[in-house]
Design an enzyme around this catalytic site. Structure first.
Site, PDB file in Angstrom:
ATOM      1  N   GLN A   1     -25.106  45.419 -10.551  1.00  0.00           N
ATOM      2  CA  GLN A   1     -24.588  45.412  -9.170  1.00  0.00           C
ATOM      3  C   GLN A   1     -23.886  46.744  -8.878  1.00  0.00           C
ATOM      4  O   GLN A   1     -22.991  47.151  -9.614  1.00  0.00           O
ATOM      5  CB  GLN A   1     -23.616  44.224  -8.989  1.00  0.00           C
ATOM      6  CG  GLN A   1     -23.133  44.043  -7.581  1.00  0.00           C
ATOM      7  CD  GLN A   1     -24.241  43.662  -6.594  1.00  0.00           C
ATOM      8  OE1 GLN A   1     -25.080  42.813  -6.876  1.00  0.00           O
ATOM      9  NE2 GLN A   1     -24.263  44.311  -5.447  1.00  0.00           N
TER      10      GLN A   1
ATOM     11  N   ASP B   1     -34.623  45.659  -9.266  1.00  0.00           N
ATOM     12  CA  ASP B   1     -34.062  46.256  -8.054  1.00  0.00           C
ATOM     13  C   ASP B   1     -34.940  47.404  -7.547  1.00  0.00           C
ATOM     14  O   ASP B   1     -34.783  47.861  -6.421  1.00  0.00           O
ATOM     15  CB  ASP B   1     -32.660  46.818  -8.345  1.00  0.00           C
ATOM     16  CG  ASP B   1     -31.564  45.961  -7.738  1.00  0.00           C
ATOM     17  OD1 ASP B   1     -31.862  45.186  -6.810  1.00  0.00           O
ATOM     18  OD2 ASP B   1     -30.407  46.086  -8.189  1.00  0.00           O
TER      19      ASP B   1
ATOM     20  N   LYS C   1     -26.624  35.648  -5.596  1.00  0.00           N
ATOM     21  CA  LYS C   1     -27.866  35.890  -6.329  1.00  0.00           C
ATOM     22  C   LYS C   1     -28.052  34.838  -7.425  1.00  0.00           C
ATOM     23  O   LYS C   1     -29.141  34.308  -7.622  1.00  0.00           O
ATOM     24  CB  LYS C   1     -27.854  37.303  -6.931  1.00  0.00           C
ATOM     25  CG  LYS C   1     -28.036  38.376  -5.858  1.00  0.00           C
ATOM     26  CD  LYS C   1     -27.743  39.775  -6.342  1.00  0.00           C
ATOM     27  CE  LYS C   1     -27.823  40.758  -5.175  1.00  0.00           C
ATOM     28  NZ  LYS C   1     -27.465  42.137  -5.504  1.00  0.00           N
TER      29      LYS C   1
END
Ligand code: NDP
Length: 279
Positions: A98, A121, A54
């Site tokens: 994460q 997200d 990422k």
């Protein structure tokens, strides 16, 4: 006639090129560089790999990114304090924690602490709710990437029978929502579904997100169907999907490979959400 392959790497690259241009224009106009903070707790090797990918993708398109690596001994309170600090940092437009978090940390509370405007997200209940009512929201990255793939191959879900196998909050439920918004007739299957094969065989668009290596076989798939394989499973040294690619490509009309299918699209959509968050 074998299926046509949906090349996630190629589509993702095109999206990244467009984003890089958009960021260039933003900067020329004196607008701030989009910024993403990635929070990684503990030493999970898969999570470490995703975070590296990422960050590399951010650099490539010109997104400012910073990584916050925390030991798994960190307390819930300290983690929430970091989120608060990132929520009020003007350089940071998107915050990504994460998942999964190490045991002992409360994931739900951490996600809820992220400001919904920075929740790139799309996991915050506000964004989930907005997605469900059809309001503007950051769509979760994997489902958003799948919709881009359908657009790319010019498959309009309207009126089509779509079957989603898996009902997780990060893939199954939100992809079902997005397909529904685009007027597909959607069935969601899970571990308690009675006749999974019969359900799957109905699908003109079949999305599989279960985490079971090569579970979906040729006889599960309607001839000509679009098969989207979300699974990422390590089998020995190989990475395979939830679909038996070798078999299913002989029946499907379109199919995503693993690796090189949905994975790269997920990252591209994270970048896209971060750029929109900076607007
Ligand atoms: P979860 O484990 O959260 O959910 C799995 C779902 O599959 C559950 O709803 C479960 O049903 C269902 N399921 C499990 N076994 C069966 C079975 N035998 N028959 C029918 N349904 C079953 O997984 P995720 O959604 O998070 O991830 C799914 C896969 O996608 C994983 O391989 C993951 O690594 C991958 N992934 C890939 C991404 C990418 O970018 N390509 C992003 C995110 C995930 P129930 O609810 O009844 O338990």
């Amino acid at each position: 006639m074998g299926a046509q392959i949906i090349d996630g790497r190629q589509i993702a690259q095109q999206i990244r090129n467009n984003l890089a241009r958009q960021i260039q224009v933003r900067l020329e106009q004196g607008r701030p560089r989009p910024g993403l903070a990635v929070v990684l707790v503990g030493e999970n090797p898969a999570s470490q790999l995703y975070v590296r990918m990422k960050q590399k993708a951010c650099q490539e398109v010109g997104i400012y990114s910073e990584e916050h690596r925390l030991p798994e001994t960190i307390s819930q309170k300290q983690l929430l304090e970091l989120i608060d600090q990132l929520n009020s940092d003007p350089k940071i437009h998107g915050i990504l924690v994460q998942l999964p978090l190490p045991e002992g940390l409360n994931e739900e509370e951490v996600i809820m602490r992220i400001h919904p405007e920075k929740d790139v997200d799309g996991f915050h209940p506000i964004n989930v709710g907005r997605l469900t009512i059809g309001a503007k929201a950051y769509p979760p990255c994997t489902p958003a990437g799948i919709m881009k793939m359908l657009d790319w191959i010019k498959i309009d879900p309207a009126g089509k029978k779509a079957v989603v196998i898996g009902r997780s909050n990060i893939v199954g439920k939100p992809i079902a929502q997005l397909l529904l918004q685009r007027n597909a007739t959607v069935t969601i299957c899970h571990s308690r579904t009675k006749d999974l094969v019969a359900e799957a065989r109905q699908a003109e668009i079949l999305v599989v997100a279960v985490g079971r290596p090569q579970m979906v076989k040729a006889e599960w798939v309607k001839t000509g169907a679009v098969v989207i394989d979300v699974g990422i499973n390590r089998v020995g040294k190989k990475t395979v999907g939830d679909v038996d690619f070798g078999q299913v490509k002989e029946v499907a009309g379109w199919i995503t490979p693993v690796p090189g299918g949905v994975g790269p699209m997920t990252i591209a959509m994270l970048l896209a959400n971060t750029v929109s968050a900076a607007d």
